[in-house]
Design a protein around this motif. Sequence first.
Motif, mmCIF file in Angstrom:
data_model
loop_
_atom_site.group_PDB
_atom_site.id
_atom_site.type_symbol
_atom_site.label_atom_id
_atom_site.label_comp_id
_atom_site.label_asym_id
_atom_site.label_seq_id
_atom_site.Cartn_x
_atom_site.Cartn_y
_atom_site.Cartn_z
ATOM 1 N N LYS A 197 0.803 -1.224 0.000
ATOM 2 C CA LYS A 197 0.000 0.000 0.000
ATOM 3 C C LYS A 197 0.835 1.273 0.000
ATOM 4 O O LYS A 197 0.303 2.361 -0.182
ATOM 5 N N ILE A 198 2.150 1.178 0.224
ATOM 6 C CA ILE A 198 3.009 2.350 0.080
ATOM 7 C C ILE A 198 3.236 2.580 -1.405
ATOM 8 O O ILE A 198 3.630 1.670 -2.136
ATOM 9 N N GLN A 199 2.981 3.801 -1.865
ATOM 10 C CA GLN A 199 3.047 4.088 -3.300
ATOM 11 C C GLN A 199 4.292 4.864 -3.715
ATOM 12 O O GLN A 199 4.687 4.827 -4.879
ATOM 13 N N LYS A 200 4.893 5.584 -2.773
ATOM 14 C CA LYS A 200 6.105 6.310 -3.129
ATOM 15 C C LYS A 200 6.995 6.470 -1.900
ATOM 16 O O LYS A 200 6.546 6.384 -0.762
ATOM 17 N N VAL A 201 8.262 6.696 -2.165
ATOM 18 C CA VAL A 201 9.250 6.916 -1.114
ATOM 19 C C VAL A 201 9.934 8.250 -1.422
ATOM 20 O O VAL A 201 10.212 8.565 -2.581
ATOM 21 N N THR A 202 10.186 9.028 -0.380
ATOM 22 C CA THR A 202 10.776 10.356 -0.554
ATOM 23 C C THR A 202 12.129 10.426 0.129
ATOM 24 O O THR A 202 12.312 9.914 1.235
ATOM 25 N N LEU A 203 13.079 11.046 -0.551
ATOM 26 C CA LEU A 203 14.419 11.243 -0.003
ATOM 27 C C LEU A 203 14.591 12.727 0.339
ATOM 28 O O LEU A 203 14.234 13.605 -0.444
ATOM 29 N N TYR A 204 15.126 12.985 1.532
ATOM 30 C CA TYR A 204 15.309 14.353 2.010
ATOM 31 C C TYR A 204 16.776 14.614 2.331
ATOM 32 O O TYR A 204 17.469 13.754 2.871
ATOM 33 N N THR A 205 17.222 15.810 2.029
ATOM 34 C CA THR A 205 18.491 16.286 2.548
ATOM 35 C C THR A 205 18.188 17.144 3.772
ATOM 36 O O THR A 205 17.030 17.355 4.124
ATOM 37 N N VAL A 206 19.228 17.637 4.423
ATOM 38 C CA VAL A 206 19.059 18.486 5.603
ATOM 39 C C VAL A 206 19.544 19.884 5.276
ATOM 40 O O VAL A 206 20.670 20.071 4.808
ATOM 41 N N ILE A 207 18.679 20.853 5.498
ATOM 42 C CA ILE A 207 19.056 22.251 5.316
ATOM 43 C C ILE A 207 18.747 23.003 6.609
ATOM 44 O O ILE A 207 17.593 23.251 6.956
#
Length: 463
Positions: free
Chosen positions: A42-52
């Motif tokens: 049921k998970i449709q997308k994954v998001t990658l984050y940097t740190v600012i």
Amino acid sequence: MKKINLCGLLPLVACMALSARAAAGPAPVSSVTVIEGKVPEKIQKVTLYTVIEGHKSEIATSVVDEHQTFAFAVPAPKEGFYYIGTGSRGGGDARIYLKAGERLQLQLDGREFKVEAGSAENKALQKWNDQVNIIAKPAFSIDSTTYMSYFPKLETFVAKVPGFKKEVNTSNKKFNERLKYTMDMDVERAALQFIFTPRTKHPDHSMYPAYYKQLMQPQKYCDAGLLQDGEGADLIRLYSTLNIVLNNDKGGKAPVAERLNTLASLFCNDSIKGLAVTDALSTYRTFEGLTEAMAPVKQYVITDVQKKRYLDYEKSVRKFAAGESGLNFSGEDITGKKIAFSELKGKVVVVDVWATWCGPCKAEMPHMEKLIEEMNGKNVVFVGCSVDEVKDKEKWSTFVKEKEMKGLQLFMSGWSDITKFYGITGIPRFMVFDQKGNIVSIDAPRPSTPELKAMIEKELARG
């Protein structure tokens, strides 16, 4: 784990490249970091984050395929913490560590993850994540957990942290020191989040364990490394709230113009002061109020990110500066007659945006009634603007009659033009306009304070 064809990832690489890298050409394949993994159904997308500067900032998303797998290719990432998340409600994001040329394989479920293949740094992060979840998971969940079960668990865990730190021994000394520092910050954040999340039972602050008082320091967070963590800004906000609670609301009751200065004084590092200040700008809804509050703290807004955040917010409130024309809103009075703001020109106009269901609004009503009596016979009109929905119009009418509310009471048919134009998302809200219909303040003091009466009298004196 599904294997990845790097060539198939090149479009993703291109979309993720920073502008400076794009100008310089694509990164060599040897410097590309690959992250691949699997997520629950049921998970449709994954998001990658940097740190600012203490905040997470999205850099890419990966659509989950029919096998529940995802993949990212990051060109020559700057070494440090990143976050990866599934967007699952209440799940949070997993903290990972990236270096150029690394290949990381994960099983990902909210903020929990398992490293199937990857660096020693990420395995150390997984181990710490599993450990801290003992106190973090109940802290970030709105459930039946109460302080009676949580506080003993917290105290036991705090005593174990020095031992956990000794287990951090990768060959990357820089990472080791950063993780040890982050461990303390994670514990603080979990402990603070717990007491500020709705629970079935809440303790009085006098019942807090000694750990909470130990967190209080004259000058907090001297290490700007806190801003390398994507949850650093959250911790700063939570600590500020704790300071208010344990100091009898000293900060919360400080005059509005002094609150940013009071906030900045809590912290040791100027960059952290700047972050705290720029994260609290929404307190000020007028250009005059903002500039007055910023005067003693603007020196701390030193990074490009913080300067942009401040300037963007300043631009957003300039349109409501004193002297600019007020919106010509209209509403129905208790008899059903339509009355427009323009009809009130010639008088100082005091607007109270409220609703019958709003507890804080009702708390201000006795003070407003007293103020109206004190201003009787003066060239001022008080206008109550109810944002009750159309279906509750009869309820509003009955309320106004039973309470014998003074002033001009208008029904606005819900969150109408007046709330949209002035960006009102919380009530009560008080506003003052001069005799020409121009703005004096769209975020005036409450009638329970002497400042509102003083503002009205000052405007009346101008004639």
